[in-house]
Design a protein around this motif. Structure first.
Motif, PDB file in Angstrom:
ATOM      1  N   VAL A  23       0.833  -1.045  -0.108  1.00 33.30           N
ATOM      2  CA  VAL A  23      -0.063  -0.051   0.046  1.00 33.30           C
ATOM      3  C   VAL A  23       0.876   1.076   0.000  1.00 33.30           C
ATOM      4  O   VAL A  23       1.760   1.581   0.810  1.00 33.30           O
ATOM      5  CB  VAL A  23      -0.948   0.085   1.433  1.00 33.30           C
ATOM      6  N   ARG A  24       0.431   2.101  -0.960  1.00 32.16           N
ATOM      7  CA  ARG A  24       1.154   3.324  -1.117  1.00 32.16           C
ATOM      8  C   ARG A  24       0.319   4.503  -0.867  1.00 32.16           C
ATOM      9  O   ARG A  24      -0.956   4.501  -1.496  1.00 32.16           O
ATOM     10  CB  ARG A  24       1.875   3.350  -2.278  1.00 32.16           C
ATOM     11  N   THR A  25       0.393   5.636  -0.110  1.00 26.50           N
ATOM     12  CA  THR A  25      -0.627   6.691   0.055  1.00 26.50           C
ATOM     13  C   THR A  25       0.141   7.900  -0.312  1.00 26.50           C
ATOM     14  O   THR A  25       1.479   8.274   0.431  1.00 26.50           O
ATOM     15  CB  THR A  25      -1.141   6.541   1.485  1.00 26.50           C
ATOM     16  N   ILE A  61      -2.930   3.668  -3.143  1.00 27.02           N
ATOM     17  CA  ILE A  61      -2.771   2.619  -4.152  1.00 27.02           C
ATOM     18  C   ILE A  61      -2.166   1.382  -3.446  1.00 27.02           C
ATOM     19  O   ILE A  61      -1.559   1.484  -2.852  1.00 27.02           O
ATOM     20  CB  ILE A  61      -1.563   3.233  -5.183  1.00 27.02           C
ATOM     21  N   THR A  62      -3.056   0.222  -3.766  1.00 25.68           N
ATOM     22  CA  THR A  62      -2.796  -1.012  -3.398  1.00 25.68           C
ATOM     23  C   THR A  62      -2.290  -1.719  -4.585  1.00 25.68           C
ATOM     24  O   THR A  62      -3.084  -2.120  -5.297  1.00 25.68           O
ATOM     25  CB  THR A  62      -3.993  -1.376  -2.655  1.00 25.68           C
ATOM     26  N   GLY A  63      -1.135  -2.435  -4.332  1.00 32.96           N
ATOM     27  CA  GLY A  63      -0.506  -3.336  -5.576  1.00 32.96           C
ATOM     28  C   GLY A  63      -0.602  -4.831  -5.010  1.00 32.96           C
ATOM     29  O   GLY A  63      -0.317  -4.777  -3.706  1.00 32.96           O
ATOM     30  N   TYR A  64      -1.034  -5.679  -5.831  1.00 34.90           N
ATOM     31  CA  TYR A  64      -1.001  -6.930  -5.607  1.00 34.90           C
ATOM     32  C   TYR A  64      -0.174  -7.775  -6.358  1.00 34.90           C
ATOM     33  O   TYR A  64       0.223  -7.576  -7.556  1.00 34.90           O
ATOM     34  CB  TYR A  64      -2.518  -7.546  -6.125  1.00 34.90           C
ATOM     35  N   LYS A 107      -7.602  -4.368 -12.032  1.00 35.79           N
ATOM     36  CA  LYS A 107      -7.642  -4.545 -10.473  1.00 35.79           C
ATOM     37  C   LYS A 107      -6.825  -5.643  -9.855  1.00 35.79           C
ATOM     38  O   LYS A 107      -6.740  -5.866  -8.483  1.00 35.79           O
ATOM     39  CB  LYS A 107      -9.191  -4.499 -10.144  1.00 35.79           C
ATOM     40  N   ARG A 108      -6.737  -6.770 -10.770  1.00 37.02           N
ATOM     41  CA  ARG A 108      -5.889  -7.635 -10.363  1.00 37.02           C
ATOM     42  C   ARG A 108      -4.438  -7.286  -9.617  1.00 37.02           C
ATOM     43  O   ARG A 108      -3.595  -8.207  -9.072  1.00 37.02           O
ATOM     44  CB  ARG A 108      -5.908  -8.797 -11.058  1.00 37.02           C
ATOM     45  N   ARG A 109      -3.935  -6.212 -10.693  1.00 35.76           N
ATOM     46  CA  ARG A 109      -2.642  -5.829 -10.127  1.00 35.76           C
ATOM     47  C   ARG A 109      -2.661  -4.924  -9.070  1.00 35.76           C
ATOM     48  O   ARG A 109      -1.713  -4.788  -8.654  1.00 35.76           O
ATOM     49  CB  ARG A 109      -2.048  -5.421 -11.523  1.00 35.76           C
ATOM     50  N   CYS A 110      -3.510  -4.002  -9.153  1.00 40.37           N
ATOM     51  CA  CYS A 110      -3.517  -2.860  -8.339  1.00 40.37           C
ATOM     52  C   CYS A 110      -5.100  -2.294  -8.206  1.00 40.37           C
ATOM     53  O   CYS A 110      -5.781  -2.053  -9.204  1.00 40.37           O
ATOM     54  CB  CYS A 110      -2.681  -1.888  -8.572  1.00 40.37           C
ATOM     55  N   GLU A 111      -5.347  -1.528  -7.140  1.00 34.76           N
ATOM     56  CA  GLU A 111      -6.378  -0.707  -7.020  1.00 34.76           C
ATOM     57  C   GLU A 111      -6.160   0.793  -6.493  1.00 34.76           C
ATOM     58  O   GLU A 111      -5.134   0.713  -5.676  1.00 34.76           O
ATOM     59  CB  GLU A 111      -7.453  -1.293  -5.959  1.00 34.76           C
ATOM     60  N   VAL A 112      -6.943   1.679  -7.337  1.00 32.44           N
ATOM     61  CA  VAL A 112      -6.573   2.959  -6.910  1.00 32.44           C
ATOM     62  C   VAL A 112      -7.740   3.631  -6.342  1.00 32.44           C
ATOM     63  O   VAL A 112      -8.724   3.821  -7.160  1.00 32.44           O
ATOM     64  CB  VAL A 112      -5.999   4.043  -7.923  1.00 32.44           C
ATOM     65  N   VAL A 113      -7.564   4.267  -5.290  1.00 30.47           N
ATOM     66  CA  VAL A 113      -8.792   5.032  -4.259  1.00 30.47           C
ATOM     67  C   VAL A 113      -8.384   6.390  -4.431  1.00 30.47           C
ATOM     68  O   VAL A 113      -7.533   6.559  -3.377  1.00 30.47           O
ATOM     69  CB  VAL A 113      -9.308   4.466  -3.255  1.00 30.47           C
ATOM     70  N   THR A 114      -8.886   7.317  -5.161  1.00 30.91           N
ATOM     71  CA  THR A 114      -8.526   8.777  -4.820  1.00 30.91           C
ATOM     72  C   THR A 114      -9.668   9.482  -4.132  1.00 30.91           C
ATOM     73  O   THR A 114     -10.800   9.571  -4.620  1.00 30.91           O
ATOM     74  CB  THR A 114      -8.443   9.460  -6.185  1.00 30.91           C
ATOM     75  N   THR A 115      -9.532  10.080  -2.937  1.00 29.43           N
ATOM     76  CA  THR A 115     -10.555  10.859  -2.270  1.00 29.43           C
ATOM     77  C   THR A 115     -10.247  12.324  -2.434  1.00 29.43           C
ATOM     78  O   THR A 115      -9.170  12.816  -2.071  1.00 29.43           O
ATOM     79  CB  THR A 115     -10.655  10.381  -0.797  1.00 29.43           C
ATOM     80  N   ILE A 116     -11.129  13.135  -3.052  1.00 33.98           N
ATOM     81  CA  ILE A 116     -11.050  14.302  -3.099  1.00 33.98           C
ATOM     82  C   ILE A 116     -11.590  15.221  -2.210  1.00 33.98           C
ATOM     83  O   ILE A 116     -13.109  15.121  -2.335  1.00 33.98           O
ATOM     84  CB  ILE A 116     -11.110  14.945  -4.642  1.00 33.98           C
ATOM     85  N   PHE A 117     -11.009  16.075  -1.306  1.00 30.11           N
ATOM     86  CA  PHE A 117     -11.803  16.898  -0.416  1.00 30.11           C
ATOM     87  C   PHE A 117     -11.876  18.149  -0.790  1.00 30.11           C
ATOM     88  O   PHE A 117     -10.679  19.026  -1.326  1.00 30.11           O
ATOM     89  CB  PHE A 117     -11.019  17.209   0.911  1.00 30.11           C
ATOM     90  N   VAL A 118     -12.972  18.857  -1.497  1.00 30.34           N
ATOM     91  CA  VAL A 118     -13.239  20.311  -2.094  1.00 30.34           C
ATOM     92  C   VAL A 118     -14.351  20.918  -1.222  1.00 30.34           C
ATOM     93  O   VAL A 118     -15.217  20.658  -0.927  1.00 30.34           O
ATOM     94  CB  VAL A 118     -13.788  20.223  -3.599  1.00 30.34           C
ATOM     95  N   PRO A 119     -14.035  22.448  -1.382  1.00 31.62           N
ATOM     96  CA  PRO A 119     -15.221  23.218  -0.749  1.00 31.62           C
ATOM     97  C   PRO A 119     -16.443  23.140  -1.606  1.00 31.62           C
ATOM     98  O   PRO A 119     -16.381  22.925  -2.985  1.00 31.62           O
ATOM     99  CB  PRO A 119     -14.539  24.650  -0.918  1.00 31.62           C
ATOM    100  N   SER A 120     -17.498  23.579  -1.151  1.00 28.97           N
ATOM    101  CA  SER A 120     -18.808  23.573  -1.974  1.00 28.97           C
ATOM    102  C   SER A 120     -18.581  24.410  -2.876  1.00 28.97           C
ATOM    103  O   SER A 120     -19.589  24.089  -4.057  1.00 28.97           O
ATOM    104  CB  SER A 120     -19.921  23.632  -0.963  1.00 28.97           C
ATOM    105  N   SER A 121     -18.051  25.393  -3.061  1.00 29.61           N
ATOM    106  CA  SER A 121     -17.689  26.374  -4.395  1.00 29.61           C
ATOM    107  C   SER A 121     -16.953  25.919  -5.195  1.00 29.61           C
ATOM    108  O   SER A 121     -17.299  26.526  -6.590  1.00 29.61           O
ATOM    109  CB  SER A 121     -17.227  27.812  -3.716  1.00 29.61           C
ATOM    110  N   VAL A 122     -16.242  24.678  -5.317  1.00 27.08           N
ATOM    111  CA  VAL A 122     -15.440  24.292  -6.258  1.00 27.08           C
ATOM    112  C   VAL A 122     -16.110  23.362  -7.250  1.00 27.08           C
ATOM    113  O   VAL A 122     -16.787  22.378  -6.778  1.00 27.08           O
ATOM    114  CB  VAL A 122     -14.237  23.743  -5.657  1.00 27.08           C
ATOM    115  N   SER A 123     -16.049  23.524  -8.665  1.00 21.99           N
ATOM    116  CA  SER A 123     -16.429  22.800  -9.771  1.00 21.99           C
ATOM    117  C   SER A 123     -15.486  21.622  -9.855  1.00 21.99           C
ATOM    118  O   SER A 123     -14.320  21.935 -10.266  1.00 21.99           O
ATOM    119  CB  SER A 123     -16.681  23.571 -10.899  1.00 21.99           C
TER     120      SER A 123
END
Length: 145
Positions: A23-25, A61-64, A107-123
Motif C-alpha cells: 500500500v502506497r498513500t 494505491i494498493t498493489g497485489y 484490479k488484479r494488479r492494483c487498486e487506486v482510490v482517490t478521495t478529493i476533499f473540495v469546498p462546496s464552491s469548487v467545480s
C-alpha cells in the motif's frame, strides 16, 4: 451470461493468485484559486466536502502480487502528476492525473482510490480512466436489469 461468469471468475482468480499486497498513500493539497479542479484518474474517485478553502487529494494505491516485490512494482506502476504540488502557489490550474505508467489498469494488479476533499464552491471535472475489464463489467451491469 458468459461474460458475467468470466468477469466473476477473473476477480476470484486474481484474489487467490495475489497473496501479497503493498500500500502506497500520497496526499496533495492545493490552494483554491479559481473554484475549479480537474481530476483525470484511474480507479475509484470519492468526492467529499471540505470545510477549508483548500483542495486536498488523498490517493491510496494498493498493489497485489505473488511476491512482495511484484506487489510493490504494481503499485509503483501508478504515477501521479500534478500541475501544482505546492499549496503555497497562488496561480495556475489545480489538477491531478493518476495514471498507469505502462500497461493497462487491472484490479488484479492494483487498486487506486482517490478521495478529493473540495469546498462546496469548487467545480470538479472528473475524467474516468478505466481498464478494459472494468469497462466490460460496467457494460454488463448496464445491460442486465
Amino acid at each position: 451470461m458468459l461474460i458475467c461468469s468470466l468477469l466473476g471468475f477473473g476477480v476470484v482468480q486474481a484474489q487467490s493468485n495475489a497473496p501479497h499486497k503493498y500500500v502506497r498513500t500520497e496526499t496533495l493539497t492545493f490552494k483554491n484559486t479559481n473554484n475549479e479542479f480537474a481530476a483525470n484518474v484511474v480507479g475509484k474517485v470519492v468526492l467529499k466536502e471540505s470545510k477549508s478553502n483548500s483542495i486536498k487529494c488523498e490517493i491510496k494505491i494498493t498493489g497485489y502480487g505473488k511476491t512482495e516485490e511484484e506487489a510493490k512494482a504494481n503499485a509503483d506502476n501508478i504515477i501521479i502528476i500534478s500541475e501544482r504540488k505546492d499549496a503555497s502557489k497562488s496561480s495556475g490550474p489545480a489538477d491531478i492525473t493518476v495514471n498507469v505508467e505502462s500497461g493497462l489498469y487491472l484490479k488484479r494488479r492494483c487498486e487506486v482510490v482517490t478521495t478529493i476533499f473540495v469546498p462546496s464552491s469548487v467545480s470538479v471535472q472528473h475524467t474516468d480512466n478505466v481498464g478494459f475489464m472494468e469497462l466490460m463489467k460496467r457494460m454488463v451491469e448496464k445491460m442486465l436489469p
